[in-house]
Scaffold this motif. Structure first.
Motif, PDB file in Angstrom:
ATOM      1  N   PRO A  99      23.080 -72.374  -2.934  1.00 23.33           N
ATOM      2  CA  PRO A  99      23.049 -71.113  -3.677  1.00 23.33           C
ATOM      3  C   PRO A  99      24.400 -70.430  -3.708  1.00 23.33           C
ATOM      4  O   PRO A  99      25.266 -70.773  -2.704  1.00 23.33           O
ATOM      5  N   GLN A 100      24.417 -69.347  -4.345  1.00 19.15           N
ATOM      6  CA  GLN A 100      25.877 -68.673  -4.525  1.00 19.15           C
ATOM      7  C   GLN A 100      25.829 -67.280  -4.608  1.00 19.15           C
ATOM      8  O   GLN A 100      24.617 -66.679  -5.115  1.00 19.15           O
ATOM      9  N   ILE A 101      26.941 -66.365  -3.765  1.00 18.19           N
ATOM     10  CA  ILE A 101      26.845 -65.062  -4.333  1.00 18.19           C
ATOM     11  C   ILE A 101      27.821 -64.812  -5.063  1.00 18.19           C
ATOM     12  O   ILE A 101      28.915 -65.331  -4.899  1.00 18.19           O
ATOM     13  N   ARG A 102      27.806 -63.864  -5.983  1.00 18.53           N
ATOM     14  CA  ARG A 102      28.634 -63.261  -6.970  1.00 18.53           C
ATOM     15  C   ARG A 102      29.319 -62.189  -6.215  1.00 18.53           C
ATOM     16  O   ARG A 102      28.594 -61.049  -6.031  1.00 18.53           O
TER      17      ARG A 102
ATOM     18  N   GLU B 237      31.458 -55.430  -3.974  1.00 18.77           N
ATOM     19  CA  GLU B 237      30.035 -55.538  -4.210  1.00 18.77           C
ATOM     20  C   GLU B 237      29.629 -56.992  -4.438  1.00 18.77           C
ATOM     21  O   GLU B 237      30.097 -57.666  -4.939  1.00 18.77           O
ATOM     22  N   MET B 238      28.255 -57.306  -3.833  1.00 18.62           N
ATOM     23  CA  MET B 238      28.008 -58.547  -4.057  1.00 18.62           C
ATOM     24  C   MET B 238      26.456 -58.408  -4.484  1.00 18.62           C
ATOM     25  O   MET B 238      25.731 -57.598  -4.463  1.00 18.62           O
ATOM     26  N   ALA B 239      26.033 -59.722  -5.052  1.00 16.29           N
ATOM     27  CA  ALA B 239      24.652 -59.681  -5.684  1.00 16.29           C
ATOM     28  C   ALA B 239      24.612 -61.113  -6.036  1.00 16.29           C
ATOM     29  O   ALA B 239      25.157 -62.101  -6.023  1.00 16.29           O
ATOM     30  N   PRO B 240      22.906 -61.481  -6.430  1.00 18.36           N
ATOM     31  CA  PRO B 240      22.880 -62.892  -6.910  1.00 18.36           C
ATOM     32  C   PRO B 240      23.962 -63.291  -7.952  1.00 18.36           C
ATOM     33  O   PRO B 240      24.379 -62.737  -8.775  1.00 18.36           O
ATOM     34  N   CYS B 241      23.902 -64.751  -7.928  1.00 18.58           N
ATOM     35  CA  CYS B 241      25.113 -65.359  -8.838  1.00 18.58           C
ATOM     36  C   CYS B 241      24.764 -65.159 -10.293  1.00 18.58           C
ATOM     37  O   CYS B 241      25.601 -65.327 -11.017  1.00 18.58           O
ATOM     38  N   ALA B 242      23.777 -64.739 -10.669  1.00 17.60           N
ATOM     39  CA  ALA B 242      23.102 -64.534 -12.077  1.00 17.60           C
ATOM     40  C   ALA B 242      23.719 -62.946 -12.666  1.00 17.60           C
ATOM     41  O   ALA B 242      23.637 -62.772 -13.742  1.00 17.60           O
ATOM     42  N   THR B 243      24.076 -62.114 -11.531  1.00 20.06           N
ATOM     43  CA  THR B 243      24.665 -60.789 -11.996  1.00 20.06           C
ATOM     44  C   THR B 243      26.123 -60.844 -12.646  1.00 20.06           C
ATOM     45  O   THR B 243      26.747 -61.697 -12.193  1.00 20.06           O
TER      46      THR B 243
ATOM     47  N   LEU C  91      30.798 -67.214  -4.155  1.00 16.29           N
ATOM     48  CA  LEU C  91      30.799 -67.978  -2.682  1.00 16.29           C
ATOM     49  C   LEU C  91      29.603 -68.806  -2.541  1.00 16.29           C
ATOM     50  O   LEU C  91      28.535 -68.277  -2.818  1.00 16.29           O
ATOM     51  N   ASP C  92      29.910 -70.030  -2.054  1.00 15.67           N
ATOM     52  CA  ASP C  92      28.814 -70.793  -1.700  1.00 15.67           C
ATOM     53  C   ASP C  92      28.064 -70.282  -0.384  1.00 15.67           C
ATOM     54  O   ASP C  92      28.750 -69.934   0.320  1.00 15.67           O
ATOM     55  N   VAL C  93      26.871 -70.339  -0.248  1.00 16.53           N
ATOM     56  CA  VAL C  93      26.099 -69.777   0.949  1.00 16.53           C
ATOM     57  C   VAL C  93      25.262 -71.122   1.465  1.00 16.53           C
ATOM     58  O   VAL C  93      24.909 -71.945   0.718  1.00 16.53           O
ATOM     59  N   ALA C  94      24.686 -70.852   2.519  1.00 15.96           N
ATOM     60  CA  ALA C  94      23.936 -72.033   3.418  1.00 15.96           C
ATOM     61  C   ALA C  94      22.806 -72.469   2.558  1.00 15.96           C
ATOM     62  O   ALA C  94      22.039 -71.534   1.927  1.00 15.96           O
TER      63      ALA C  94
END
Length: 267
Positions: free
Chosen positions: A138-141, A157-163, A113-116
């Motif tokens: 920035p993105q959430i995975r 469960e959510m985390a930084p996009c590199a996860t 998901l794109d975030v602000a």
């Protein structure tokens, strides 16, 4: 609501124009009325609260600065606590697409998901790469279980996009329950992931990579067969730590030369 605030030490200790429980309702409302301005959503929410409390209650719409300060006070932990306590499968027995025989159908999947475009979000979640530099946002995975008939996402469960999605899927699988049939794509399959998912009592139907070695131990009347999976090649050679599975394979009808698609199901 108040239990989630108290559990995370975020309950209001003094009277405010925007007490903590109202702020949480406000954040939920922002997600429902994304087309409206922050102050307009708050005004509508306060009008509803005033209607509940009676005409003698006075409500004041906070300034933009007040809204911003109020939103930072509860923190994300309260919303996570509330989400995990409330969001769950909701399908009834007559919900179309939600059941197969006596199984509740759920799927394991992930996305981003794109975030602000803010410095804090970039520091927390990072930006994915792009053909020229980095992404615009920035993105959430995230990885979730999805109730097929209602499309309710639960156990997320959510985390930084590199996860990786595999890392996020491990705690998500803990939300499986007996009576569920979990569907998943091939990149989630692995011996450890399979055992983790089936350990919660759910049944599984997962797609496999086409290069996975599966010996056919016994053919079943419906055309599927029993096989075994192992944690390593060494265990395979010694016949150790095997898990018995049911292999389902078929070819895409009407497509000449189509490769078989393999799926594993719990026995």
């Amino acid at each position: 609501m108040r239990a989630a605030l108290e559990a995370n030490g975020k309950a209001s200790l003094r009277q405010r124009d925007l007490p903590a429980h109202v702020v949480v309702y406000y954040v939920i409302a922002l997600g429902l009325y994304m087309q409206s301005s922050y102050r307009e959503v708050l005004r509508c929410l306060l009008e509803g609260i005033q209607w509940l409390m009676g005409p003698s209650a006075t409500m004041r719409v906070a300034s933009k600065a007040g809204i911003s300060q109020a939103r930072t006070r509860p923190g994300w932990e309260v919303l996570r606590h509330l989400h995990d306590a409330v969001v769950r499968p909701i399908a009834g027995r007559d919900t179309k697409g939600a059941w197969f025989a006596d199984w509740r159908l759920v799927s394991l999947d992930g996305s981003t998901l794109d975030v602000a475009d803010e410095a804090g979000n970039e520091a927390a979640f990072g930006r994915p790469g792009a053909s020229r530099g980095s992404s615009a946002f920035p993105q959430i995975r995230f990885v979730s279980l999805v109730e097929n008939g209602t499309r309710v996402l639960f156990g997320s469960e959510m985390a930084p996009c590199a996860t990786s999605e595999i890392t996020l899927a491990r705690p998500v699988l803990a939300r499986l329950q007996p009576g569920m049939l979990c569907l998943a794509d091939r990149h989630f399959f692995g011996y450890d992931m399979w055992n983790l998912a089936r350990g919660n009592g759910a049944d599984l139907l997962w797609r496999l990579r086409k290069n996975l070695r599966l010996e056919h131990d016994r053919r079943l009347p419906d055309g599927s067969c029993l096989s075994r999976i192992y944690p390593s090649e060494r265990d395979r050679r010694h016949g150790a730590n095997a898990v018995v599975v049911r292999v389902i394979d078929y070819r895409l009808e009407g497509i000449a030369g189509a490769e078989p698609i393999y799926r594993l199901m719990t026995t």
